[in-house]
Design a protein around this motif. Structure first.
Motif, short mmCIF file in Angstrom:
data_model
loop_
_atom_site.label_atom_id
_atom_site.label_comp_id
_atom_site.label_asym_id
_atom_site.label_seq_id
_atom_site.Cartn_x
_atom_site.Cartn_y
_atom_site.Cartn_z
N ASP A 93 0.83 -1.22 0.00
CA ASP A 93 0.00 0.00 0.00
C ASP A 93 0.86 1.26 0.00
OD1 ASP A 93 -2.50 -1.44 0.31
OD2 ASP A 93 -1.78 -1.92 2.33
N TRP A 94 1.99 1.21 0.72
CA TRP A 94 2.82 2.41 0.90
C TRP A 94 4.28 2.00 0.78
CZ3 TRP A 94 6.64 4.29 4.20
CH2 TRP A 94 6.78 5.68 4.28
N VAL A 95 5.01 2.78 0.00
CA VAL A 95 6.43 2.47 -0.21
C VAL A 95 7.27 3.70 0.10
CG1 VAL A 95 8.16 2.00 -1.99
CG2 VAL A 95 6.04 0.69 -1.96
N MET A 96 8.32 3.53 0.88
CA MET A 96 9.31 4.59 1.03
C MET A 96 10.41 4.33 0.00
SD MET A 96 10.97 7.14 2.07
CE MET A 96 10.00 7.82 3.40
N SER A 97 10.59 5.28 -0.92
CA SER A 97 11.63 5.15 -1.94
C SER A 97 12.83 5.95 -1.50
CB SER A 97 11.07 5.67 -3.27
OG SER A 97 12.08 5.78 -4.22
N ALA A 98 13.79 5.29 -0.85
CA ALA A 98 14.92 6.02 -0.23
C ALA A 98 16.26 5.38 -0.55
CB ALA A 98 14.71 6.11 1.28
N ILE A 99 16.34 4.76 -1.73
CA ILE A 99 17.65 4.33 -2.22
C ILE A 99 18.33 5.59 -2.73
CG2 ILE A 99 18.77 3.06 -4.14
CD1 ILE A 99 16.56 0.91 -3.74
N VAL A 100 19.65 5.66 -2.61
CA VAL A 100 20.34 6.85 -3.10
C VAL A 100 20.73 6.64 -4.57
CG1 VAL A 100 22.64 6.14 -2.25
CG2 VAL A 100 22.14 8.57 -2.57
N GLY A 101 20.51 7.67 -5.39
CA GLY A 101 20.94 7.63 -6.79
C GLY A 101 19.92 7.04 -7.74
N ALA A 102 20.35 6.94 -9.02
CA ALA A 102 19.44 6.47 -10.07
C ALA A 102 19.01 5.02 -9.84
CB ALA A 102 20.12 6.60 -11.43
N ALA A 103 19.74 4.28 -8.99
CA ALA A 103 19.34 2.90 -8.66
C ALA A 103 17.95 2.85 -8.04
CB ALA A 103 20.36 2.27 -7.71
N GLY A 104 17.47 3.98 -7.52
CA GLY A 104 16.14 4.02 -6.89
C GLY A 104 15.01 4.17 -7.89
N LEU A 105 15.35 4.46 -9.15
CA LEU A 105 14.29 4.75 -10.12
C LEU A 105 13.35 3.56 -10.38
CD1 LEU A 105 12.92 6.46 -12.34
CD2 LEU A 105 14.76 5.78 -13.90
N THR A 106 13.92 2.43 -10.78
CA THR A 106 13.07 1.32 -11.23
C THR A 106 12.18 0.74 -10.12
OG1 THR A 106 14.70 0.86 -12.92
CG2 THR A 106 13.10 -0.86 -12.52
N PRO A 107 12.72 0.47 -8.92
CA PRO A 107 11.80 -0.07 -7.90
C PRO A 107 10.65 0.90 -7.57
CG PRO A 107 14.00 0.36 -6.95
CD PRO A 107 14.11 0.50 -8.44
N GLY A 108 10.94 2.19 -7.56
CA GLY A 108 9.89 3.19 -7.30
C GLY A 108 8.86 3.19 -8.40
N LEU A 109 9.35 3.09 -9.64
CA LEU A 109 8.46 3.06 -10.80
C LEU A 109 7.54 1.84 -10.73
CD1 LEU A 109 8.37 5.03 -13.19
CD2 LEU A 109 9.98 3.54 -14.39
N HIS A 110 8.10 0.70 -10.37
CA HIS A 110 7.30 -0.52 -10.25
C HIS A 110 6.22 -0.36 -9.18
CE1 HIS A 110 10.60 -3.23 -12.20
NE2 HIS A 110 9.96 -2.49 -13.07
N ALA A 111 6.57 0.29 -8.09
CA ALA A 111 5.57 0.49 -7.02
C ALA A 111 4.43 1.38 -7.52
CB ALA A 111 6.24 1.11 -5.79
N LEU A 112 4.79 2.39 -8.31
CA LEU A 112 3.74 3.26 -8.87
C LEU A 112 2.87 2.48 -9.85
CD1 LEU A 112 5.82 6.51 -9.55
CD2 LEU A 112 4.05 6.22 -7.80
N GLN A 113 3.49 1.57 -10.61
CA GLN A 113 2.73 0.78 -11.58
C GLN A 113 1.66 -0.07 -10.91
OE1 GLN A 113 5.92 -1.20 -13.58
NE2 GLN A 113 6.20 0.43 -15.09
N GLN A 114 1.90 -0.47 -9.66
CA GLN A 114 0.87 -1.28 -8.99
C GLN A 114 -0.09 -0.39 -8.20
OE1 GLN A 114 1.50 -2.89 -5.24
NE2 GLN A 114 3.72 -3.05 -5.43
N GLY A 115 0.03 0.93 -8.36
CA GLY A 115 -0.93 1.85 -7.73
C GLY A 115 -0.66 2.14 -6.27
N ALA A 116 0.55 1.81 -5.79
CA ALA A 116 0.87 2.08 -4.37
C ALA A 116 1.09 3.57 -4.14
CB ALA A 116 2.14 1.31 -3.99
N THR A 117 0.96 4.00 -2.90
CA THR A 117 1.37 5.35 -2.52
C THR A 117 2.88 5.32 -2.34
OG1 THR A 117 -0.72 5.86 -1.46
CG2 THR A 117 1.20 7.11 -0.70
N VAL A 118 3.57 6.19 -3.06
CA VAL A 118 5.04 6.20 -2.97
C VAL A 118 5.51 7.49 -2.33
CG1 VAL A 118 7.20 6.15 -4.28
CG2 VAL A 118 5.32 4.64 -4.94
N ALA A 119 6.15 7.36 -1.18
CA ALA A 119 6.79 8.49 -0.52
C ALA A 119 8.19 8.60 -1.14
CB ALA A 119 6.88 8.22 0.99
N LEU A 120 8.42 9.68 -1.86
CA LEU A 120 9.62 9.76 -2.67
C LEU A 120 10.71 10.62 -2.03
CD1 LEU A 120 10.56 8.80 -5.55
CD2 LEU A 120 10.01 11.11 -6.32
N ALA A 121 11.70 9.94 -1.44
CA ALA A 121 12.89 10.66 -0.98
C ALA A 121 13.91 10.71 -2.11
CB ALA A 121 13.49 9.95 0.24
#
Ligand code: NDP
Ligand code: MG
Length: 389
Positions: A93-121
């Protein structure tokens, strides 16, 4: 009902603050995935105390260590960037996206694709792939919430307001470690000096980015992307106390400021409990004791990264991808001692002006972003080699 939550980058500074908040009310959450990279013991400890389903390290060579640390807990262990990317697909339901750098892009994108709420650090996501991130959120009915303190402040100041009435957004900057240094000393700044922040306790990379203002440069771009506001309405103000995080100016002359302690648990907690507010374990500011707020204009000679951010926004397309990739490599170069502090901005400037127009104007797909990211990294590595050689 328990909320299913995942923390990407749980072993980092933002990740640990998030773990702290979740751990204060563990019965409210069903923790799905925690991810880290080198800090295996912390990853395993948190996975055990939060009863996570899975703990994932980015570092494949550390999988055995992770397995050993989790032995007997029943918690799954995985490793590698593809496992972290896949974690974004786990129902949450809720994801904290707090990987540093461009490595954080894809997992965050996948979480958005499933409609989760993404807290984007992970501000790098918005810098290198803003349009893609926002489109993905919109198409999937996912909520993207800012965690950067300035953007959380703007978001809170805008609650109930009409964005079309906004004249200006001002994000503040502490000025970082070298705010008051003589300019000629900057070329000799050491890693240890750049790694100490006057006000915030953060990861090493963002702390150095604060000293160079690459952090603020990324945040200007982040503001433009997140709030869909034109670049000429975004201002940076040096505010050494770091207590006002942002101000929003409206068409009637009013300014609404967001003021709060220098504790990331405020912005993280706001994103965790949004749209409600809940009590948070942060300091209550005493203005009589604080006494004064001071401000000054940013100096682009001291902080050329701010000018580069303006160039990126003017250029549009995938210029942000180039900027972010070159900055990450230049920062690696400074951390490893191959280049000086002031070389970082020179290298990013050079790479921004060397990547072919066709690449920058390519459609913003994940494949194109990955490609442009890679060629920009290669160009930055070559620049570093030339300087080192
Ligand atoms: P840290 O360096 O403290 O933590 C980074 C996290 O990412 C750690 O969990 C680290 O694992 C993990 N990690 C590192 N490299 C990789 C990789 N290649 N693949 C997967 N995971 C990796 O950073 P911060 O917490 O300071 O910052 C995280 C993000 O939040 C950044 O984008 C930053 O700009 C942003 N941010 C941070 C703020 C702060 O106050 N710290 C404020 C606003 C934004 P490990 O430690 O186990 O190696
Ligand atoms: Mg910030």
């Amino acid at each position: 009902m328990k909320r299913r939550v995942s923390i990407f980058g749980s072993t980092g500074s933002i990740g640990q603050n998030t773990v702290d908040l979740i751990n204060r009310n563990p019965d409210d959450y069903d923790v799905i995935a925690l991810t880290g990279a080198s800090n295996i013991q912390q990853l395993a400890r948190d996975a055990i105390r939060l009863c996570a389903d899975v703990a994932i390290t980015a570092d494949v060579s550390r999988l055995d260590d992770l397995r050993t640390a989790l032995d007997g807990s029943g918690i799954d262990s995985e490793a590698g960037s593809s496992a972290i990317n896949e974690a974004g697909h786990r129902p949450t339901d809720w994801v904290m996206s707090a990987i540093v750098g461009a490595a954080g892009l894809t997992p965050g994108l996948h979480a958005l694709q499933q409609g989760a709420t993404v807290a984007l650090a992970n501000k790098e996501s918005l810098v290198c792939a803003g349009e893609l991130i926002l489109q993905t959120a919109k198409q999937n009915g996912a909520q993207l919430l800012p965690v950067d303190s300035e953007h959380s402040g703007v978001f809170q100041a805008l609650a109930g307001e009409d964005i079309s009435t906004v004249d200006r957004i001002i994000i503040t900057a502490s000025g970082g470690a070298f705010r008051d240094w003589p300019l000629e000393k900057l070329a000799h700044a050491t890693l240890a000096q750049a790694s100490s922040h006057p006000n915030w306790d953060m990861g090493q990379r963002i702390t150095i980015d604060s000293a160079s203002m690459f952090n603020k440069a990324m945040e200007i771009i982040e503001t433009k992307e997140y709030f869909g506001i034109s670049a000429n309405k975004i201002e940076v103000l040096v505010h050494p106390e770091s207590l006002i995080h942002a101000l929003v100016g409206f068409n009637d002359g009013a300014l609404i400021a967001h003021v709060g302690p220098t504790d990331m648990r405020h912005a993280i907690g706001y994103a965790l409990h949004w749209p409600k507010r809940q009590p948070l374990p942060v300091e209550r500011l005493d203005f009589a004791r604080i006494g004064t707020f001071s401000f000054r204009a940013p100096d682009e000679k001291r902080w050329p990264a701010l000018r580069l951010a303006r160039e990126v926004m003017e250029r549009g397309g995938l210029a942000g991808t180039v900027f972010n990739a070159a900055k990450e490599v230049a920062l690696n170069g400074f951390v490893s001692g191959d280049i000086s502090f002031i070389n970082m901005a020179e290298i990013v400037d050079k790479v921004l002006n060397s990547v072919a127009v066709d690449h920058i104007d390519a459609p913003m797909t994940l494949d194109n972003i990955m490609y442009v990211d890679q060629i920009s990294r290669n160009a930055a590595i070559n620049e570093i080699k030339q300087r080192a050689g």
